[in-house]
Design a protein around this motif. Sequence first.
Motif, PDB file in Angstrom:
ATOM      1  N   LEU A  35       0.770  -1.288  -0.172  1.00 14.12           N
ATOM      2  CA  LEU A  35      -0.088   0.105   0.134  1.00 14.12           C
ATOM      3  C   LEU A  35       0.773   1.066   0.064  1.00 14.12           C
ATOM      4  O   LEU A  35       0.483   2.175  -0.680  1.00 14.12           O
ATOM      5  CB  LEU A  35      -0.940   0.059   1.136  1.00 14.12           C
ATOM      6  CG  LEU A  35      -2.094   1.199   1.169  1.00 14.12           C
ATOM      7  CD1 LEU A  35      -3.088   1.209  -0.040  1.00 14.12           C
ATOM      8  CD2 LEU A  35      -2.754   1.181   2.680  1.00 14.12           C
ATOM      9  N   ALA A  36       2.066   1.272   0.789  1.00 11.63           N
ATOM     10  CA  ALA A  36       3.053   2.441   0.689  1.00 11.63           C
ATOM     11  C   ALA A  36       3.687   2.721  -0.678  1.00 11.63           C
ATOM     12  O   ALA A  36       3.610   3.738  -1.150  1.00 11.63           O
ATOM     13  CB  ALA A  36       3.965   2.044   1.787  1.00 11.63           C
ATOM     14  N   LEU A  37       3.725   1.431  -1.281  1.00  9.88           N
ATOM     15  CA  LEU A  37       4.524   1.768  -2.594  1.00  9.88           C
ATOM     16  C   LEU A  37       3.307   2.157  -3.577  1.00  9.88           C
ATOM     17  O   LEU A  37       3.487   3.082  -4.341  1.00  9.88           O
ATOM     18  CB  LEU A  37       4.822   0.504  -3.275  1.00  9.88           C
ATOM     19  CG  LEU A  37       6.120  -0.444  -2.654  1.00  9.88           C
ATOM     20  CD1 LEU A  37       6.279  -1.710  -3.278  1.00  9.88           C
ATOM     21  CD2 LEU A  37       7.147   0.749  -3.108  1.00  9.88           C
ATOM     22  N   LEU A  38       1.885   1.855  -3.513  1.00  9.56           N
ATOM     23  CA  LEU A  38       0.849   2.274  -4.370  1.00  9.56           C
ATOM     24  C   LEU A  38       0.524   3.579  -4.035  1.00  9.56           C
ATOM     25  O   LEU A  38       0.163   4.415  -4.836  1.00  9.56           O
ATOM     26  CB  LEU A  38      -0.304   1.444  -4.113  1.00  9.56           C
ATOM     27  CG  LEU A  38      -0.187   0.017  -4.837  1.00  9.56           C
ATOM     28  CD1 LEU A  38      -1.251  -0.984  -4.253  1.00  9.56           C
ATOM     29  CD2 LEU A  38      -0.539   0.060  -6.373  1.00  9.56           C
ATOM     30  N   ARG A  39       0.781   4.116  -2.729  1.00  8.42           N
ATOM     31  CA  ARG A  39       0.616   5.512  -2.370  1.00  8.42           C
ATOM     32  C   ARG A  39       1.479   6.543  -3.023  1.00  8.42           C
ATOM     33  O   ARG A  39       1.021   7.440  -3.566  1.00  8.42           O
ATOM     34  CB  ARG A  39       0.653   5.567  -0.658  1.00  8.42           C
ATOM     35  CG  ARG A  39       0.127   7.030  -0.529  1.00  8.42           C
ATOM     36  CD  ARG A  39       0.181   6.883   1.113  1.00  8.42           C
ATOM     37  NE  ARG A  39      -0.684   5.996   1.825  1.00  8.42           N
ATOM     38  CZ  ARG A  39      -0.009   4.945   2.404  1.00  8.42           C
ATOM     39  NH1 ARG A  39       1.020   4.966   2.969  1.00  8.42           N
ATOM     40  NH2 ARG A  39      -0.925   4.321   3.375  1.00  8.42           N
ATOM     41  N   THR A  40       2.785   6.004  -3.189  1.00  7.44           N
ATOM     42  CA  THR A  40       3.658   6.829  -4.092  1.00  7.44           C
ATOM     43  C   THR A  40       3.238   7.054  -5.538  1.00  7.44           C
ATOM     44  O   THR A  40       3.841   7.815  -5.976  1.00  7.44           O
ATOM     45  CB  THR A  40       5.150   6.300  -3.826  1.00  7.44           C
ATOM     46  OG1 THR A  40       5.035   5.131  -4.271  1.00  7.44           O
ATOM     47  CG2 THR A  40       5.481   6.257  -2.314  1.00  7.44           C
ATOM     48  N   LEU A  41       2.731   6.070  -5.968  1.00 12.07           N
ATOM     49  CA  LEU A  41       2.242   5.902  -7.464  1.00 12.07           C
ATOM     50  C   LEU A  41       0.887   6.715  -7.473  1.00 12.07           C
ATOM     51  O   LEU A  41       0.534   6.649  -8.839  1.00 12.07           O
ATOM     52  CB  LEU A  41       2.338   4.377  -7.837  1.00 12.07           C
ATOM     53  CG  LEU A  41       3.364   3.921  -7.928  1.00 12.07           C
ATOM     54  CD1 LEU A  41       3.323   2.358  -8.211  1.00 12.07           C
ATOM     55  CD2 LEU A  41       4.587   4.245  -8.961  1.00 12.07           C
ATOM     56  N   GLY A  42       0.503   7.268  -6.596  1.00 16.46           N
ATOM     57  CA  GLY A  42      -0.948   7.945  -6.778  1.00 16.46           C
ATOM     58  C   GLY A  42      -2.326   7.239  -6.896  1.00 16.46           C
ATOM     59  O   GLY A  42      -3.294   7.597  -7.198  1.00 16.46           O
ATOM     60  N   ALA A  43      -2.174   6.125  -6.164  1.00 15.86           N
ATOM     61  CA  ALA A  43      -3.377   4.956  -6.610  1.00 15.86           C
ATOM     62  C   ALA A  43      -4.436   5.459  -5.405  1.00 15.86           C
ATOM     63  O   ALA A  43      -3.978   5.984  -4.425  1.00 15.86           O
ATOM     64  CB  ALA A  43      -2.832   3.598  -6.141  1.00 15.86           C
ATOM     65  N   ASP A  44      -5.688   5.303  -5.707  1.00 16.29           N
ATOM     66  CA  ASP A  44      -6.781   5.430  -5.026  1.00 16.29           C
ATOM     67  C   ASP A  44      -6.827   4.489  -3.843  1.00 16.29           C
ATOM     68  O   ASP A  44      -7.247   3.261  -3.993  1.00 16.29           O
ATOM     69  CB  ASP A  44      -8.057   5.533  -5.503  1.00 16.29           C
ATOM     70  CG  ASP A  44      -9.258   5.995  -4.739  1.00 16.29           C
ATOM     71  OD1 ASP A  44      -9.336   5.379  -3.626  1.00 16.29           O
ATOM     72  OD2 ASP A  44     -10.008   6.854  -5.212  1.00 16.29           O
TER      73      ASP A  44
END
Length: 285
Positions: free
Chosen positions: A39-48
């Motif tokens: 989730l931390a990685l996805l957060r940096t990629l702008g994921a909802d």
Amino acid sequence: WRAALLRQLHSETKRALRRGLENPIDRDDWIRETRTEALALLRTLGADEAEVETLWDTLGDDYFVQYTPSEIVWHTQGILAHAGSPLPMILVSAPAEDTSEGGTKVFIHTRSVDDLFAATAAALDQLDLSIHDARIATSSNDWTLNTFIVLDDDDEPIREPARLERIRHHLIEELDDPDDYPQIVSRHTPRQLKHFRVPTQVLIEQDPANARTMLELIAPDRPGLLARVGRIFMEQHIALSAAKIATLGERVEDVFFITDKNGEPLTDPERQTQLRQRLCETLDV
């Protein structure tokens, strides 16, 4: 491929030794750590984050045990971007350029339908690809989460972007209509086989906790083996709910969790014997 397996074994052994053998990692902790990192990685990629959590809630705990955070990020981005499309979602990825071992990953996310495994194995074999590892699973809302590790005829991963795209396009074309699956499997033409002296072993046991049957297959590796297994499953009207495919050197050790087409375990001894004989007859030629 064997080098990749040894590297994974080495990495996981170091991880266990650092914790101490008397302190094995807790499954819930493992799942929580994996989800947090992904989730931390996805957060940096702008994921909802709300979309991510909604998707993950359908995948089950086993998914977060089987896959690394980076793989989960890859899958999640693909699934969310593909939402609403009627076509199967196919992701294809080569090993990193600085990695000499491993295989090409093929991830398939589509509606869970009869004979999908058989059609996929046949379609990959039509491309002269050998399946060396596979993880077959179904989400709680009946979507597949199938990963195949494939190599070419020289036991090398496929890296060329154009060929990777051809693999993706071929699988989309072959898997987009389940009504075509019997035709795809039946037109499969096996590649040249060698004669193997080691006989196929088939062990069938019940998995009462999950209301399904476990079939363990041990056999010498050869081109098109899984395509043959998938064809037999289709002929015998068997549904595949999960599987773990592993190629260990010249031998495969595959575990399939199966039911009949009504979702019932295979408890009839005569039907079990028929399935065992059909597998051995086909794979020992």
